[in-house]
Write a protein that holds these residues in place. Structure first.
Motif, PDB file in Angstrom:
ATOM      1  N   ASP A   1     -10.193   2.606   0.383  1.00 41.90           N
ATOM      2  CA  ASP A   1     -10.450   1.473  -0.726  1.00 41.90           C
ATOM      3  C   ASP A   1     -11.242   0.436  -0.079  1.00 41.90           C
ATOM      4  OD1 ASP A   1      -9.209   2.990  -2.859  1.00 41.90           O
ATOM      5  OD2 ASP A   1      -7.475   2.044  -2.728  1.00 41.90           O
ATOM      6  N   TRP A   2     -10.923  -0.039   1.093  1.00 46.62           N
ATOM      7  CA  TRP A   2     -11.451  -1.205   1.753  1.00 46.62           C
ATOM      8  C   TRP A   2     -12.748  -0.755   2.186  1.00 46.62           C
ATOM      9  CZ3 TRP A   2     -10.635  -5.917   1.291  1.00 46.62           C
ATOM     10  CH2 TRP A   2      -9.484  -6.336   1.059  1.00 46.62           C
ATOM     11  N   MET A   3     -13.173   0.512   2.598  1.00 49.67           N
ATOM     12  CA  MET A   3     -14.564   1.048   2.909  1.00 49.67           C
ATOM     13  C   MET A   3     -15.518   1.138   1.769  1.00 49.67           C
ATOM     14  SD  MET A   3     -13.612   3.538   6.118  1.00 49.67           S
ATOM     15  CE  MET A   3     -15.509   3.720   6.441  1.00 49.67           C
ATOM     16  N   LEU A   4     -14.820   1.713   0.640  1.00 48.06           N
ATOM     17  CA  LEU A   4     -15.570   2.241  -0.512  1.00 48.06           C
ATOM     18  C   LEU A   4     -15.963   0.896  -1.358  1.00 48.06           C
ATOM     19  CD1 LEU A   4     -14.521   5.744  -1.199  1.00 48.06           C
ATOM     20  CD2 LEU A   4     -16.382   4.919   0.211  1.00 48.06           C
ATOM     21  N   ALA A   5     -14.804   0.105  -1.635  1.00 44.08           N
ATOM     22  CA  ALA A   5     -14.852  -0.944  -2.508  1.00 44.08           C
ATOM     23  C   ALA A   5     -16.071  -1.926  -2.113  1.00 44.08           C
ATOM     24  CB  ALA A   5     -13.793  -1.763  -2.689  1.00 44.08           C
ATOM     25  N   PRO A   6     -16.118  -2.278  -0.932  1.00 46.00           N
ATOM     26  CA  PRO A   6     -17.382  -3.333  -0.686  1.00 46.00           C
ATOM     27  C   PRO A   6     -18.706  -2.517  -0.817  1.00 46.00           C
ATOM     28  CG  PRO A   6     -15.888  -3.394   1.095  1.00 46.00           C
ATOM     29  CD  PRO A   6     -15.368  -2.414   0.195  1.00 46.00           C
TER      30      PRO A   6
ATOM     31  N   PRO B   1       0.961  -1.342   0.012  1.00 43.95           N
ATOM     32  CA  PRO B   1      -0.010  -0.058  -0.032  1.00 43.95           C
ATOM     33  C   PRO B   1       0.720   1.291  -0.050  1.00 43.95           C
ATOM     34  CG  PRO B   1       0.004  -1.043   2.164  1.00 43.95           C
ATOM     35  CD  PRO B   1       0.728  -1.967   1.223  1.00 43.95           C
ATOM     36  N   ASN B   2       0.532   2.173  -0.788  1.00 46.22           N
ATOM     37  CA  ASN B   2       1.373   3.392  -0.918  1.00 46.22           C
ATOM     38  C   ASN B   2       0.736   4.484  -0.122  1.00 46.22           C
ATOM     39  OD1 ASN B   2       3.104   5.096  -2.050  1.00 46.22           O
ATOM     40  ND2 ASN B   2       1.558   6.097  -3.298  1.00 46.22           N
ATOM     41  N   SER B   3      -0.712   4.215   0.470  1.00 46.76           N
ATOM     42  CA  SER B   3      -0.932   5.248   1.485  1.00 46.76           C
ATOM     43  C   SER B   3      -2.101   4.498   2.273  1.00 46.76           C
ATOM     44  CB  SER B   3      -2.121   6.272   0.459  1.00 46.76           C
ATOM     45  OG  SER B   3      -2.531   7.217   1.556  1.00 46.76           O
ATOM     46  N   LEU B   4      -1.951   4.807   3.661  1.00 42.67           N
ATOM     47  CA  LEU B   4      -2.701   4.260   4.565  1.00 42.67           C
ATOM     48  C   LEU B   4      -4.246   4.597   4.444  1.00 42.67           C
ATOM     49  CD1 LEU B   4      -3.084   2.161   6.904  1.00 42.67           C
ATOM     50  CD2 LEU B   4      -2.424   4.271   8.473  1.00 42.67           C
ATOM     51  N   PHE B   5      -4.182   6.008   4.218  1.00 44.93           N
ATOM     52  CA  PHE B   5      -5.510   6.793   4.105  1.00 44.93           C
ATOM     53  C   PHE B   5      -6.302   6.328   3.019  1.00 44.93           C
ATOM     54  CE2 PHE B   5      -8.118   9.976   2.259  1.00 44.93           C
ATOM     55  CZ  PHE B   5      -8.928  10.491   3.435  1.00 44.93           C
ATOM     56  N   GLY B   6      -5.557   6.096   1.740  1.00 44.15           N
ATOM     57  CA  GLY B   6      -5.959   5.604   0.591  1.00 44.15           C
ATOM     58  C   GLY B   6      -6.491   4.049   0.663  1.00 44.15           C
ATOM     59  N   GLU B   7      -5.647   3.238   1.365  1.00 51.88           N
ATOM     60  CA  GLU B   7      -5.960   1.757   1.556  1.00 51.88           C
ATOM     61  C   GLU B   7      -7.238   1.638   2.446  1.00 51.88           C
ATOM     62  OE1 GLU B   7      -4.607  -2.260   0.939  1.00 51.88           O
ATOM     63  OE2 GLU B   7      -4.093  -0.201   0.172  1.00 51.88           O
TER      64      GLU B   7
ATOM     65  N   VAL C   1     -18.201  11.505   1.356  1.00 51.51           N
ATOM     66  CA  VAL C   1     -17.571  12.633   1.912  1.00 51.51           C
ATOM     67  C   VAL C   1     -17.375  12.621   3.244  1.00 51.51           C
ATOM     68  CG1 VAL C   1     -18.069  15.284   2.335  1.00 51.51           C
ATOM     69  CG2 VAL C   1     -18.582  14.287   0.037  1.00 51.51           C
ATOM     70  N   LEU C   2     -18.380  11.826   4.038  1.00 54.95           N
ATOM     71  CA  LEU C   2     -18.207  11.644   5.565  1.00 54.95           C
ATOM     72  C   LEU C   2     -17.430  10.916   5.911  1.00 54.95           C
ATOM     73  CD1 LEU C   2     -22.222  11.633   6.490  1.00 54.95           C
ATOM     74  CD2 LEU C   2     -20.455  13.537   6.909  1.00 54.95           C
ATOM     75  N   VAL C   3     -17.058   9.876   5.103  1.00 58.87           N
ATOM     76  CA  VAL C   3     -15.963   8.909   5.368  1.00 58.87           C
ATOM     77  C   VAL C   3     -14.554   9.571   5.189  1.00 58.87           C
ATOM     78  CG1 VAL C   3     -14.578   6.707   4.461  1.00 58.87           C
ATOM     79  CG2 VAL C   3     -16.974   6.820   4.828  1.00 58.87           C
ATOM     80  N   TRP C   4     -14.428  10.327   3.985  1.00 60.45           N
ATOM     81  CA  TRP C   4     -13.097  11.059   3.802  1.00 60.45           C
ATOM     82  C   TRP C   4     -13.156  12.140   5.059  1.00 60.45           C
ATOM     83  CZ3 TRP C   4     -10.250  11.024  -0.642  1.00 60.45           C
ATOM     84  CH2 TRP C   4      -9.383  12.162  -0.745  1.00 60.45           C
ATOM     85  N   VAL C   5     -13.995  12.813   5.380  1.00 56.35           N
ATOM     86  CA  VAL C   5     -13.804  13.618   6.627  1.00 56.35           C
ATOM     87  C   VAL C   5     -13.384  12.956   7.914  1.00 56.35           C
ATOM     88  CG1 VAL C   5     -14.869  15.263   7.927  1.00 56.35           C
ATOM     89  CG2 VAL C   5     -14.996  15.443   5.649  1.00 56.35           C
TER      90      VAL C   5
END
Length: 495
Positions: A30-35, A21-27, A198-202
């Motif tokens: 991904d695991w929250m939005l992909a499902p 993984p290049n970014s913990l935030f992105g990882e 947006v809420l997950v991002w924040v």
């Protein structure tokens, strides 16, 4: 601990190459939005099925009422089944412009008594219950229809023939109702999903804020600040990482202190031979007698040899202490071959002292995981020490064995090492008093340093055959049985 060095990919690595993984935030994102994106189509299918069931219920009840109404119009006169409609059938079944309604009354043989022949006939069930209305799906003229049907007895007797009453309706109103239900459910989701993103991002941004503060704290540190970070000041999930980081900083500080002590000791040890060399040079310059001048030059040469040996030993120790996994390749090394090569190189020195230098073979290819350069340096120091401290006419034997783990032993017939000094001789610049031999006091420290890098242990013990010492190096247990060596004999000497 040794580990194999893996060649880096020529193209380098970037992004998430190799699955890293290049970014913990992105990882996490991904695991929250992909499902969520995976479950959304499934939710649409489930919603559509539920909507179909919801749409079927009221229209099925209406069809059932139509079937019961048609059944009440069925009568038997003169042994014949007849249907008397008080009004046009289309009005009776409330046909509309959205759907087409079909009706049928058929006998037990499948012959249509009245109504539409397009509705397929079905056989009666094993048990016919009074007033029971059944449902099924059919296709008439290429359109899907919903069929409600009921079986009636022509007269009360048990052997009375059955009459099939059916009413079918196309599914247009049902499909419209189901589409409205699905639309009503999915439209809010189109607004909720972006809002959830947006809420997950924040939330993730606020959640990793302590990591950003920790990063700033570490970056603001001075290069010489190796003090530990208080684990209680970081989130609980990061504490194991901080504990490991503090342990690494403690080891780094210990290594730096060891290097500082080494530099101080090396400077002190180098000052003595260089001072003596300078004094002997000054005395030689004052000599006019050729014999005295020759003697002074001989001493200068011996002092230069001792200084050169000391420098070489210091360089060897520094190389052994370096992180050699970055500098040297770790690979399977034939311990037998290295011992024989070192013995051949040291043969002239042993011959000059009339020392019987021998090598005892185990009869197997003893492969150890390590670095050939450092292993050669370790064996050379062991055998060189043995030759140096063994008196003229003695013997030195390098022996390899494999009683489950590769073992190297160097046995000599020298003066031996007192028990009180057997551990101290591994300290830098420590030399046993009264040996009568010049040395740097770095040979055995180099041996232990290289052995520890190879996960091996070094011990000194008295020679069971009499005078002398046995230095033993035990390597980690081998996982694969080594193949036998070609038949050369179990023992050979070089002197």
């Amino acid at each position: 601990m040794l580990s194999r060095r893996r060649k880096a990919d020529k193209g380098g690595s970037g992004g998430r190459a190799g699955g890293q993984p290049n970014s913990l935030f992105g990882e996490i994102l991904d695991w929250m939005l992909a499902p969520l994106l995976f479950l959304w189509p499934i939710s649409i299918i489930v919603t559509h099925n539920v909507a179909d069931n919801i749409a079927n219920q009221p229209y099925d009840r209406a069809l059932a009422d139509s079937v019961r109404s048609l059944a009440r119009l069925v009568s038997v006169e003169g042994g014949q089944v007849e249907v008397h409609f008080p009004a046009p059938p289309r009005a009776l079944f409330r046909a509309d412009q959205d759907d087409t309604v079909y009706y049928q009354v058929a006998n037990q043989s499948g012959e249509t008594i009245t109504g539409d022949r397009e509705i397929p006939w079905v056989p009666p069930p094993p048990i016919v219950l009074a007033e029971e209305v059944l449902y099924r799906d059919e296709v008439i003229h290429g359109e899907e229809v919903r069929v409600a049907y009921q079986f009636l007895k022509a007269w009360p007797e048990p052997a009375s023939p059955l009459v099939l009453v059916q009413v079918a309706e196309t599914r247009n109103k049902r499909s419209d109702l189901a589409s409205r239900v699905v639309t009503g459910v999915l439209l809010p989701q189109f607004a909720i999903i972006p809002l959830a993103v947006v809420l997950v991002w924040v939330g993730l941004t606020r959640g990793i804020a302590p990591l950003n503060r920790l990063q700033s704290l570490i970056r603001r540190r001075r290069p010489t600040d190796l003090s530990p970070i208080v684990p209680a000041s970081v989130p609980e999930e990061v504490r194991p990482l901080i504990v490991a980081f503090n342990d690494m900083m403690a080891r780094l500080e210990e290594n730096l202190q060891a290097q500082q002590r080494f530099i101080a000791d090396a400077a002190h040890q180098m000052r003595t031979p260089l001072t003596g060399l300078k004094m002997q040079t000054d005395l030689a310059l004052l000599e006019s007698d050729p014999e005295q001048l020759r003697a002074s030059l001989t001493q200068i040469g011996q002092s230069a040899d001792r200084a050169s040996h000391l420098i070489n030993q210091l360089l060897s120790l520094a190389r052994a202490e370096a992180s050699f996994e970055k500098l040297y390749t770790v690979e399977p090394v034939d311990l037998e071959a290295v011992v024989r090569e070192v013995a051949q190189d040291l043969f002239p020195r042993a011959l000059a002292k009339n020392i019987d230098l021998g090598v005892e073979s185990s009869g197997q290819v003893l492969q150890v995981e390590g670095n050939a350069v450092l292993l050669r340096e370790m064996i050379k120091n062991l055998m060189d020490n043995a030759i140096k401290y063994t008196p003229r006419g003695g013997s030195v034997t390098a022996r390899t064995r494999h009683p489950g783990a590769p073992i190297l032993e160097v046995e000599d017939t020298g003066a031996g090492i007192p028990e009180a000094d057997r551990e101290r001789v591994f300290e830098r610049f420590y030399r046993v008093l009264g040996s009568g031999v010049d040395g740097s006091g770095l040979g055995l420290p180099i041996v232990r340093e290289i052995a520890e890098l190879h996960r091996a242990t070094v011990t000194l013990s008295p020679n069971a055959g009499g005078r002398g010492t046995v230095a033993q190096v035990v390597f980690p247990r081998s996982h694969v049985a080594p193949p036998p060596l070609p038949a050369h004999g179990d023992y050979f000497t070089l002197g």
